[in-house]
Scaffold this motif. Structure first.
Motif, PDB file in Angstrom:
ATOM      1  N   PHE A 116       0.736  -1.244  -0.024  1.00  0.00           N
ATOM      2  CA  PHE A 116      -0.061   0.100   0.012  1.00  0.00           C
ATOM      3  C   PHE A 116       0.737   1.226  -0.021  1.00  0.00           C
ATOM      4  O   PHE A 116       0.564   2.114  -0.943  1.00  0.00           O
ATOM      5  CB  PHE A 116      -0.780  -0.065   1.250  1.00  0.00           C
ATOM      6  CG  PHE A 116      -2.221  -0.855   1.129  1.00  0.00           C
ATOM      7  CD1 PHE A 116      -2.914  -0.703  -0.002  1.00  0.00           C
ATOM      8  CD2 PHE A 116      -2.351  -1.904   1.957  1.00  0.00           C
ATOM      9  CE1 PHE A 116      -4.099  -1.410  -0.048  1.00  0.00           C
ATOM     10  CE2 PHE A 116      -3.401  -2.628   1.651  1.00  0.00           C
ATOM     11  CZ  PHE A 116      -4.284  -2.312   0.690  1.00  0.00           C
ATOM     12  N   GLY A 117       2.080   1.273   0.827  1.00  0.00           N
ATOM     13  CA  GLY A 117       2.637   2.367   0.849  1.00  0.00           C
ATOM     14  C   GLY A 117       3.303   2.681  -0.309  1.00  0.00           C
ATOM     15  O   GLY A 117       3.884   4.034  -0.494  1.00  0.00           O
ATOM     16  N   ALA A 118       3.832   1.815  -1.050  1.00  0.00           N
ATOM     17  CA  ALA A 118       4.700   2.034  -2.389  1.00  0.00           C
ATOM     18  C   ALA A 118       3.757   2.348  -3.247  1.00  0.00           C
ATOM     19  O   ALA A 118       4.359   2.694  -4.670  1.00  0.00           O
ATOM     20  CB  ALA A 118       5.617   0.873  -2.460  1.00  0.00           C
ATOM     21  N   GLN A 119       2.398   2.225  -3.224  1.00  0.00           N
ATOM     22  CA  GLN A 119       1.631   2.466  -4.635  1.00  0.00           C
ATOM     23  C   GLN A 119       1.996   3.694  -5.086  1.00  0.00           C
ATOM     24  O   GLN A 119       2.051   4.047  -6.365  1.00  0.00           O
ATOM     25  CB  GLN A 119       0.178   2.224  -4.311  1.00  0.00           C
ATOM     26  CG  GLN A 119      -0.482   3.029  -3.041  1.00  0.00           C
ATOM     27  CD  GLN A 119      -1.900   2.839  -3.070  1.00  0.00           C
ATOM     28  OE1 GLN A 119      -2.631   3.064  -4.079  1.00  0.00           O
ATOM     29  NE2 GLN A 119      -2.280   2.546  -2.069  1.00  0.00           N
ATOM     30  N   SER A 120       2.274   4.811  -4.457  1.00  0.00           N
ATOM     31  CA  SER A 120       2.548   6.257  -5.001  1.00  0.00           C
ATOM     32  C   SER A 120       3.586   6.280  -5.660  1.00  0.00           C
ATOM     33  O   SER A 120       4.062   7.035  -6.663  1.00  0.00           O
ATOM     34  CB  SER A 120       2.234   7.083  -3.980  1.00  0.00           C
ATOM     35  OG  SER A 120       3.207   7.229  -3.004  1.00  0.00           O
ATOM     36  N   LEU A 121       4.662   5.327  -5.122  1.00  0.00           N
ATOM     37  CA  LEU A 121       5.893   5.447  -5.609  1.00  0.00           C
ATOM     38  C   LEU A 121       5.923   4.700  -7.079  1.00  0.00           C
ATOM     39  O   LEU A 121       6.486   5.234  -8.237  1.00  0.00           O
ATOM     40  CB  LEU A 121       7.067   4.591  -4.919  1.00  0.00           C
ATOM     41  CG  LEU A 121       8.334   4.050  -5.546  1.00  0.00           C
ATOM     42  CD1 LEU A 121       9.118   5.240  -5.582  1.00  0.00           C
ATOM     43  CD2 LEU A 121       9.332   3.205  -4.673  1.00  0.00           C
ATOM     44  N   VAL A 122       4.991   3.685  -7.336  1.00  0.00           N
ATOM     45  CA  VAL A 122       4.698   2.925  -8.602  1.00  0.00           C
ATOM     46  C   VAL A 122       4.011   4.021  -9.577  1.00  0.00           C
ATOM     47  O   VAL A 122       4.441   4.083 -10.707  1.00  0.00           O
ATOM     48  CB  VAL A 122       4.112   1.749  -8.611  1.00  0.00           C
ATOM     49  CG1 VAL A 122       3.701   1.145  -9.734  1.00  0.00           C
ATOM     50  CG2 VAL A 122       4.806   0.768  -7.619  1.00  0.00           C
ATOM     51  N   LYS A 123       3.049   4.824  -9.050  1.00  0.00           N
ATOM     52  CA  LYS A 123       2.409   5.438  -9.695  1.00  0.00           C
ATOM     53  C   LYS A 123       3.378   6.872 -10.358  1.00  0.00           C
ATOM     54  O   LYS A 123       3.223   7.176 -11.535  1.00  0.00           O
ATOM     55  CB  LYS A 123       1.105   6.147  -8.774  1.00  0.00           C
ATOM     56  CG  LYS A 123       0.319   6.741  -9.490  1.00  0.00           C
ATOM     57  CD  LYS A 123      -0.518   7.427  -8.690  1.00  0.00           C
ATOM     58  CE  LYS A 123      -1.810   8.257  -9.337  1.00  0.00           C
ATOM     59  NZ  LYS A 123      -2.764   9.185  -8.436  1.00  0.00           N
ATOM     60  N   ASP A 124       4.275   7.165  -9.405  1.00  0.00           N
ATOM     61  CA  ASP A 124       5.151   8.202  -9.959  1.00  0.00           C
ATOM     62  C   ASP A 124       5.927   7.841 -11.115  1.00  0.00           C
ATOM     63  O   ASP A 124       6.139   8.462 -12.154  1.00  0.00           O
ATOM     64  CB  ASP A 124       6.029   8.624  -8.775  1.00  0.00           C
ATOM     65  CG  ASP A 124       5.469   9.438  -7.567  1.00  0.00           C
ATOM     66  OD1 ASP A 124       4.419   9.859  -8.072  1.00  0.00           O
ATOM     67  OD2 ASP A 124       5.927   9.350  -6.649  1.00  0.00           O
ATOM     68  N   ILE A 125       6.319   6.449 -11.067  1.00  0.00           N
ATOM     69  CA  ILE A 125       7.484   6.005 -12.175  1.00  0.00           C
ATOM     70  C   ILE A 125       6.761   5.806 -13.320  1.00  0.00           C
ATOM     71  O   ILE A 125       7.151   6.157 -14.417  1.00  0.00           O
ATOM     72  CB  ILE A 125       7.988   4.538 -11.533  1.00  0.00           C
ATOM     73  CG1 ILE A 125       8.976   5.145 -10.562  1.00  0.00           C
ATOM     74  CG2 ILE A 125       9.044   3.959 -12.729  1.00  0.00           C
ATOM     75  CD1 ILE A 125       9.523   3.652  -9.886  1.00  0.00           C
ATOM     76  N   ILE A 126       5.330   5.293 -13.184  1.00  0.00           N
ATOM     77  CA  ILE A 126       4.439   5.058 -14.391  1.00  0.00           C
ATOM     78  C   ILE A 126       4.185   6.453 -15.061  1.00  0.00           C
ATOM     79  O   ILE A 126       4.395   6.511 -16.360  1.00  0.00           O
ATOM     80  CB  ILE A 126       3.039   4.463 -13.959  1.00  0.00           C
ATOM     81  CG1 ILE A 126       3.470   2.908 -13.601  1.00  0.00           C
ATOM     82  CG2 ILE A 126       2.111   4.358 -15.294  1.00  0.00           C
ATOM     83  CD1 ILE A 126       2.307   2.171 -13.118  1.00  0.00           C
ATOM     84  N   ALA A 127       3.928   7.416 -14.256  1.00  0.00           N
ATOM     85  CA  ALA A 127       3.603   8.696 -14.882  1.00  0.00           C
ATOM     86  C   ALA A 127       4.799   9.392 -15.551  1.00  0.00           C
ATOM     87  O   ALA A 127       4.727   9.988 -16.633  1.00  0.00           O
ATOM     88  CB  ALA A 127       3.102   9.661 -13.552  1.00  0.00           C
ATOM     89  N   GLY A 128       6.164   8.997 -14.795  1.00  0.00           N
ATOM     90  CA  GLY A 128       7.356   9.550 -15.366  1.00  0.00           C
ATOM     91  C   GLY A 128       7.664   8.910 -16.549  1.00  0.00           C
ATOM     92  O   GLY A 128       7.976   9.761 -17.646  1.00  0.00           O
ATOM     93  N   PHE A 129       7.529   7.847 -16.805  1.00  0.00           N
ATOM     94  CA  PHE A 129       7.802   7.269 -18.349  1.00  0.00           C
ATOM     95  C   PHE A 129       6.719   7.904 -19.277  1.00  0.00           C
ATOM     96  O   PHE A 129       7.081   8.065 -20.297  1.00  0.00           O
ATOM     97  CB  PHE A 129       7.252   5.604 -18.252  1.00  0.00           C
ATOM     98  CG  PHE A 129       8.660   4.934 -17.922  1.00  0.00           C
ATOM     99  CD1 PHE A 129       9.838   5.065 -18.890  1.00  0.00           C
ATOM    100  CD2 PHE A 129       8.819   4.069 -16.794  1.00  0.00           C
ATOM    101  CE1 PHE A 129      11.117   4.539 -18.146  1.00  0.00           C
ATOM    102  CE2 PHE A 129      10.089   3.601 -16.574  1.00  0.00           C
ATOM    103  CZ  PHE A 129      11.034   3.627 -17.252  1.00  0.00           C
TER     104      PHE A 129
END
Lengths: 288, 288, 288, 288, 288, 288, 288
Positions: A116-129
């Protein structure tokens, strides 16, 4: 006595587990120091190579791609440094005997919390790509997202850095960059609303402004300014809107030139810029 | 009677389970007290070593890295104290016979609730690492996040402490620091809008302001101030914008110097700063 | 007569169905009453012991730790009463034949709903521990979180109580305390903006204010106040900013002293505090 | 013909399944009616008993606990009625052949939807228990949560009812009561800012107000009011702040008494309450 | 040739599957039409019965329960129509060969999406039941929730309909009705703040207003209005607050009566209602 | 040479895999083209049938149901086109060898992401069905939801289209339509607040307005307008409220008629509409 | 010589360690370079084909479908480039030995985080398809969503690009486009509120405005403008509302024409546009 000394040494080493646990610690420390020295060097070499290959060579040979090449080059350096730091950290932790892999693979409470805590990290990376892939903006573009506006410095794997015109650096996670406004793709339009008083002849004022605008000289101007007409009949003035197409994000400078020219022209022709007005009825106290 | 006494003693100890449960409790209490004394000492020693190694030695020998070294050093002390408190707590709880590990491993309702409840904790820690890794800001930088602005005191594992210029300490979870504005990386720009009246000659006023700005002396000034032009034709004044590049986050001080100089210059040249204006039409009651 | 008594006893027990379902109920009722009486006594004794050991003894012997000791002592009492109430409730429910454990272990719909519903409870407790661990604030500190400001009364396991200066008690779940501002750690800065009219000589006014500030006497003052300069050239006045470092959260009182002294000084030197101003152009109705 | 009639009857009853399905329906209807009559009676009796035992007896014998006893008594009645309605509903549904238990135990889509949908219900109940346990507020306290303020009528299992002073009843789910402000625990402070004109001698005005405040008589007053000093130098007046500690939530009434006394005192001493002020510069049209 | 025709027919029917698929379709169409006709009739009969039994009979015989009976009766009709529509839909879909049950039982992606998507539906239904159970409001009550205010028309299984006084119907999902304000349970209080000028004698004005209020006649008035005192000393007037308890939600009408009476009384006694005031300092241009 | 040609052909077909992969591609292309042509034709025929059966026939024969029939008819056409497009897409994808079913059934990461991402789609569809079922609004009703107001054009499976009176089409997902205000169900009420000056006799003005309102003629008027009384005693006027019940959503037009009539009546009777007022105290500079 | 060549070849391959790890790397590099060259070429060819087939041919032959064809054509190009980049990335990663498929299939912590993080990506794509399917808007339509308004440039798989009239490009994820307002479907309505003074005869002014509006000439006008009536009786003027139906999104231009004509007409007929008004009561200082 030698026997005693030997016995003492042995008992001490036995207690300290020399050749055992301490030896291992010594080796670990050496390895960690080696990594801490080697890691930055490897990253430094990699960055130099990226600079030379992508930013200098590739960008020069494909000038029409250079805007995007610069962005991608900076991103690759950014990704590379993350990978470097991550591997360094993994090695050091494994020296301490901590292995992250099984922790991440497990699906217990800790895994749940991390997921749960890392979901915004993943979201950031996807958005960056997707920012790169969709060419939403590139390094040196002037963009606005939310309340932050400025020139893009770096589009990183996780965050984007924007340099505002007053010098602050805004650091924004890519996942927060939902709606972007890019000012550097198209020509901008400078908009000036000129206020004239009710007593003034609107058509005469319009033609005077139109003449003046025809004389406007500004290096950023793309087309001759256009006088659109009576935008609004306000509480104490009539607003005449003037627009001018200009180079990307130069509308503030062009609007300043327009302001100066309009002020001078209206002074020359004796057209007043109206102050706020009010009709007052004086009434004596007592009588009505 | 001795037998009676003995019998009494035995019955009491039997009731109190001396040598049994009470003995164990005694041992536990001793161990807990030992831990409560030893724990802080270990943390204190570790902190001293970090101070000596990282903050003093490393920071001195790598002066170009000192800004980041200070930040990392404080973070390591912070992480160390968490680990210390955590281990101390674990040992004390295990003395009471409470083991947290199976609780965390279980996937029942409690585990679910903990997993959900702890996600913001995990998010804070992830965000904290990225603040350091991406060098978003370091100790002593002046940053703003949300409505909180001030000098960074500590970047901790979970929270960041910011000291506002009026003395308050803002404590912000790292996971809430989404969008950061860092004022300490680049030079700042002081912006002053000078109001002059409509009757004033705009070009004369502009050149007077430009001359005055050329005489501005401020230790924080980086470049000579620039007069941009007529920013806006307002309701009762014309605004002329002046900007001055200055050292990071000194724009408030520089703007004060500029304000003082502009006020003095305009007084000398007899240029009025316009008050709000209004045109009033007096109308007698009754007749129209 | 013994037989009569026995018969009476038997008839009573027969009526009460002792040895049957009623007997069990009787026992249960006795046990519940015993618990209801014993529970609060145990909690009361525990609280007394905590008061004596931690709040009185420990706090006295470690005066530099007393601020935190008080906070932790109150927290332990709070945790203790939760545990007490919880055990009491468990025992009473088990007397009624209701067991919570399997309900919590089950993973059906009810478990899911409880897991989701309880996540903010878990979040509150985690946040509470970190408030203590990170020493974000302690009892008697003046803090602000969100729109609530006041003196901390208790930092509990789940909620924190803040006493506002006008007497209200704010009760805030720890999980809602995301961003805290603590006013009790550092010295505060009182900020006063003095308005003078355009006609006034700014430098003379500044030096008069600086002189007056040098004479300011206030027990909370830490350093002599500082006159920063011309903060703003406003619509009808010039604002001169004065700041004064003072003891934590005494800036309101110090600002009041400064206000009084500034008012008196400016009266003595005949410097007007400017009212709002306006230039009015009277125009006759009809002619233009 | 009888045979025919019998045959007809049999075919009809066969079709209608009399003695079969209809008999069962009749029994079910009887049972449902019985429950609908018995249920409310049981609840009524239970409520009476709670009133007599807790609200009257217990509250009287433990007067220092009466505030909390009343709250708990009302909560128990509330819980009791929920349980009553719930059991009644279960019995009626089971008469219709609908069993809720397996539905709740199943983990399919419906279970998932119910689990998600019911989470706010669970959250409300948990929050409700903690309101009582932590004694956040009790019946008859005046509290504010969000924009709703008033006197607490009932703290229920799921919702709290607040009676505003203008007569509206606010019904708020306990889970929405995150941050509560309780006005009934501590003394309140009435705050009045007195405006005096710039021409007035501030110290004379302060001492007159202080004298007047010493004569203030109000049954709710706890301490003599305090004159804090010059709170603000505003646009056209000087604000002197006066505070008065008074009984819980009587500050509105006390502030009214203070307002009246201040108005009278200032009239007596000829101190003007300043109207908004403005300096106007009359300027003739045409000439400058 | 007949053989050819027969062969042709057979080949066609074979292709069209007459007697097979087409016969089934015919039956299905008949069944669907029958259901489409029968369904509304059954719902209509059920509604009539509910009207007769609950709304007319039960409500009359238990007049003290009639308010709630009406609400429950309308809810049951609402629930009944949902069940009717749902069964009709199920039968029609099963005629088309679509079965919803396995879809709902499956736990694949579709089930997950439905589970998430339906959670607000479940939340609405749960909230609806609690509105009735807790008697938060009933049909014909005047309530406000969020920005919607009006008279309750129907409390449905999923939504509540509110009729505003200007004729609009607000349809609000029950799950969105978190915080309700009910105006129909208690008497309301009309609040009027009377402004008098500074020059007026406050105590004389207060007593005149009190006398006038004693003469107020309004059918909705419950108690004689109360003059609370000097609510505020404003910028150009003194506000005296008057309150009047009145029947539920009649405070607007009562306040209008009070306004009229106060205006007349103050005219009679020559007490001015103060206009906004301002002190102006005329200053000549040039001299200071 | 024939052999050579044959060999060449064979080698080419071998290279092109004619009769193999290319033949299949050819068939697929033919099938896809056939579907792309057939799909829209089938949807077109279905729409025509729905128009003829539901919108024309059914709506005519059941005029009291025509409002809802139109809404349902448009919805069925909308659903039908979705199903058509979906089946077309499925067939084309299966020609490319892509099967969606296993993807949706799988419960891996992709399934999870789809399940989460599709929840708002499911929510929209559920909400859409309830809009029809609960008859919240129908085609041609004037509704407001959030900030969007206008006439309903279509209630689709997923979105509702609203046509604002200034011509814009608002397209809103059904799941976002939480709280709807429907203006077309009940009569509306036009509300006009008439301002009269303090000097005016309130009762005379009220009776004049009442007389005038009795003469109001407007085709949309349902009842004679009502004069409610003195709504407010404002800063420089007394507001008298007039209301008029009129046909659904005609209150803007009726209010315009009322405005015109009130203006004319007040002009005839010489009642002034008061301008904002202010009392000014002229004070000479210098003396106090 | 052949032997020499062979030897050279062998020595080169030996240097390149062909047949070993270096050979594999060499092959990989060659393959990656080939892909990096081939990928963009394939995408370029595909784009050309789409342009030729859909945008040119199909759009021309079905002119009534051309608006939608353009939108779909741009979308297909967008989808195609995503697929191209995705396949290129997959191949390059597999050359490095990184396989994404098992990572996505796994259901550990990483999968959970990715599933949560990717949900907004899935939501964007679903929303994008529905924008096309429901024909919410097409390329070149003028739409507004949230605070972003402009002409649609591209509707992509994940984002939509909108070009504002002042030149900025807004890039908005489709999932954020919840509520869209489309200005290009229907005729717009220009609304102008004309202010006249209280002294003016409303009916005469209305008829003059109506006459003038009848003479309005504007190429965008669809119907003759309509004078609705007295919209509001404001603080110092009467507002008469005029509306004019015009071509989609030309209402700003039409309103400007109307403004100009109204200003000229009112000047000709001597109808004043009223300035804000105020009644002032002069009162001498001292006397009342």
């Amino acid at each position: 006595m030698a026997g005693d000394g030997l016995a003492l040494y042995e008992s001490v080493t036995a207690w300290l587990s020399i050749d055992g646990i301490w030896g291992q610690i010594g080796e670990s420390v050496l390895r960690i120091v080696a990594i801490l020295i080697a890691g930055p060097i490897v990253i430094w070499i990699a960055n130099k190579m990226i600079d030379r290959v992508i930013l200098n060579q590739a960008a020069k040979r494909m000038p029409n791609q250079s805007r995007r090449m610069t962005t991608v080059g900076k991103l690759i350096k950014n990704v590379f440094s993350y990978v470097g730091y991550f591997i360094t950290l993994m090695i050091i932790l494994s020296e301490f005997g901590i292995e992250l892999a099984p922790l991440l693979a497990g699906a217990g409470v800790i895994g749940l919390a991390i997921g749960f805590g890392a979901q915004s990290l993943v979201k950031d990376i996807i958005a960056g790509f997707f920012i790169i892939l969709e060419d939403q903006f590139a390094v040196d573009d002037i963009i606005q997202t939310g309340q932050f506006k400025g020139k893009v410095e770096v589009v990183g794997l996780r965050t984007t850095r924007i340099l505002s015109w007053t010098g602050e650096v805004h650091i924004i996670p890519n996942g927060m960059i939902n709606e972007v406004t890019n000012f550097s793709v198209n020509n901008s339009v400078a908009v000036v609303d000129v206020a004239i008083s009710y007593e003034e002849d609107v058509e005469r004022a319009t033609s005077i402004i139109r003449d003046a605008m025809g004389r406007l000289e500004d290096p950023n101007l793309v087309k001759e300014p256009e006088v659109l007409g009576v935008q609004q009949i306000g509480a104490s003035n009539v607003l005449i809107r003037v627009t001018a197409e200009c180079l990307p994000h130069t509308h503030f400078a062009v609007a300043r030139s327009m302001n100066l020219l309009i002020k001078k022209t209206m002074d020359e022709h004796g057209i007043d810029i109206p102050y706020p007005r009010m009709v007052t009825y004086h009434r004596a106290e007592g009588g009505t």
